[in-house]
Scaffold this active site. Structure first.
Site, short mmCIF file in Angstrom:
data_model
loop_
_atom_site.label_atom_id
_atom_site.label_comp_id
_atom_site.label_asym_id
_atom_site.label_seq_id
_atom_site.Cartn_x
_atom_site.Cartn_y
_atom_site.Cartn_z
N SER A 23 -21.89 8.43 25.03
CA SER A 23 -21.08 7.49 25.12
C SER A 23 -20.17 7.11 23.74
O SER A 23 -20.60 7.76 22.69
CB SER A 23 -21.74 6.36 24.33
OG SER A 23 -21.19 5.31 24.93
N TYR A 31 -28.53 1.97 21.25
CA TYR A 31 -27.84 2.69 22.09
C TYR A 31 -27.39 3.75 21.10
O TYR A 31 -27.12 4.72 21.33
CB TYR A 31 -27.12 1.76 22.92
CG TYR A 31 -27.16 2.56 23.86
CD1 TYR A 31 -27.08 3.62 24.66
CD2 TYR A 31 -25.48 2.90 24.05
CE1 TYR A 31 -26.48 4.67 25.52
CE2 TYR A 31 -24.27 3.15 25.33
CZ TYR A 31 -25.49 3.88 25.82
OH TYR A 31 -24.66 4.29 26.84
N LYS A 87 -27.69 7.67 21.12
CA LYS A 87 -25.94 8.81 21.35
C LYS A 87 -26.03 9.28 20.51
O LYS A 87 -25.17 10.28 20.42
CB LYS A 87 -25.02 8.25 22.02
CG LYS A 87 -25.29 6.95 23.50
CD LYS A 87 -26.04 8.36 24.51
CE LYS A 87 -25.96 7.63 25.96
NZ LYS A 87 -26.44 8.68 26.84
#
Length: 270
Positions: A147, A160, A164
């Site tokens: 991402s 998050y 990633k």
């Protein structure tokens, strides 16, 4: 040999995890359109059967394998099923991961562990199961899904983004071990129109903030990412490994907007 032939996947077999909808489904169908036979994995049997059906309409062999990425045994069984059905495996695409946005003070230990499990462990486990078969291919390729938040900053994305970022470096490290028989790369989407994005982008103000943070001034579509997956899975990228391809409308040069309008510090959860 023309350039377009480098994208031809005729005779290849691809396994796509997280293929029930969104980027995963679009990627699976892109590979099928390019000529690959496909196996699609997801926790949602109806969704992956629909994707497999569309691939069959294109003249490809396709199987739907209900599987939970969190289940290690299910990953091993899925790879075994692909070999049983097709006799080989050339391409693995992992569209797995995710994490709930939250302020730093609410990013408790369990949230961090869950993000690492979902964004790093689940995908790499599937790849590890597939490697003994991929090494037999003459054009093996693995494509992970990262991402933009894995390499840009934004408030609310600590769990998050950390997951990633770890995945992106894992791709580089894995490439050094899998060379030269297996290429492994990642695609890093920006703000892409998927069901997951709608949880925050349904708010017009947040949608506009995402568009304003994107130099190309629009949200991406699943097909934008699927095209990059096809490139990384095909011979067109045969001299590319250990790389993270940003497909984010230029967002890599900006800060990600916060995922919710109110980000006041809150008490940490136990």
């Amino acid at each position: 040999m023309g350039i377009s032939s480098l994208f031809d996947l005729d005779g290849r077999v691809a396994l796509i995890a997280g293929a029930g909808r969104g980027i995963g489904a679009a990627s699976a169908l892109a590979l099928a359109e390019a000529g690959a036979d496909i196996a699609v994995l997801s926790r949602s049997p109806e969704q992956i059967e629909e994707v497999a059906g569309k691939a069959r309409e294109l003249g490809r062999r396709a199987i739907a394998i209900p599987a939970d990425a969190a289940d290690g045994a299910a990953s091993a069984q899925a790879v075994a099923r692909v070999i049983e059905e097709f006799g080989k495996l050339d391409i693995v695409v992992c569209v797995t991961g995710g994490s709930v946005p939250r302020p730093f003070l609410q990013t408790h230990d369990d949230a961090l562990r869950e993000s690492f499990e979902r964004n790093v462990v689940h995908g790499l486990r599937l790849v590890r199961e597939a490697v003994p078969h991929l090494v037999e291919s003459d054009a093996a390729s693995v494509v992970m899904t990262s991402s933009a938040i894995g390499h840009v900053v934004g408030r609310g994305y600590l769990a998050y983004g950390s997951g990633k970022a770890a995945l992106e470096h894992a791709v580089r490290l894995a490439a050094t071990e899998l060379n030269p028989r297996i290429r492994i790369n990642a695609v890093a989407p920006g703000a892409v129109r998927t069901d997951s994005l709608e949880t925050v982008a349904a708010d017009p103000a947040i949608k506009k903030s995402l568009e304003d943070a994107t130099p190309l001034q629009r949200l991406g579509d699943a097909e934008d990412i699927a095209a990059a997956v096809l490139y990384l899975a095909s011979r067109a990228s045969s001299y590319v490994t250990g790389q993270v391809l940003a497909v984010d409308g230029g967002m890599a040069v900006t800060n990600m907007p916060m995922p919710y309008p109110d980000l006041e510090p809150a008490a940490a959860e136990d």
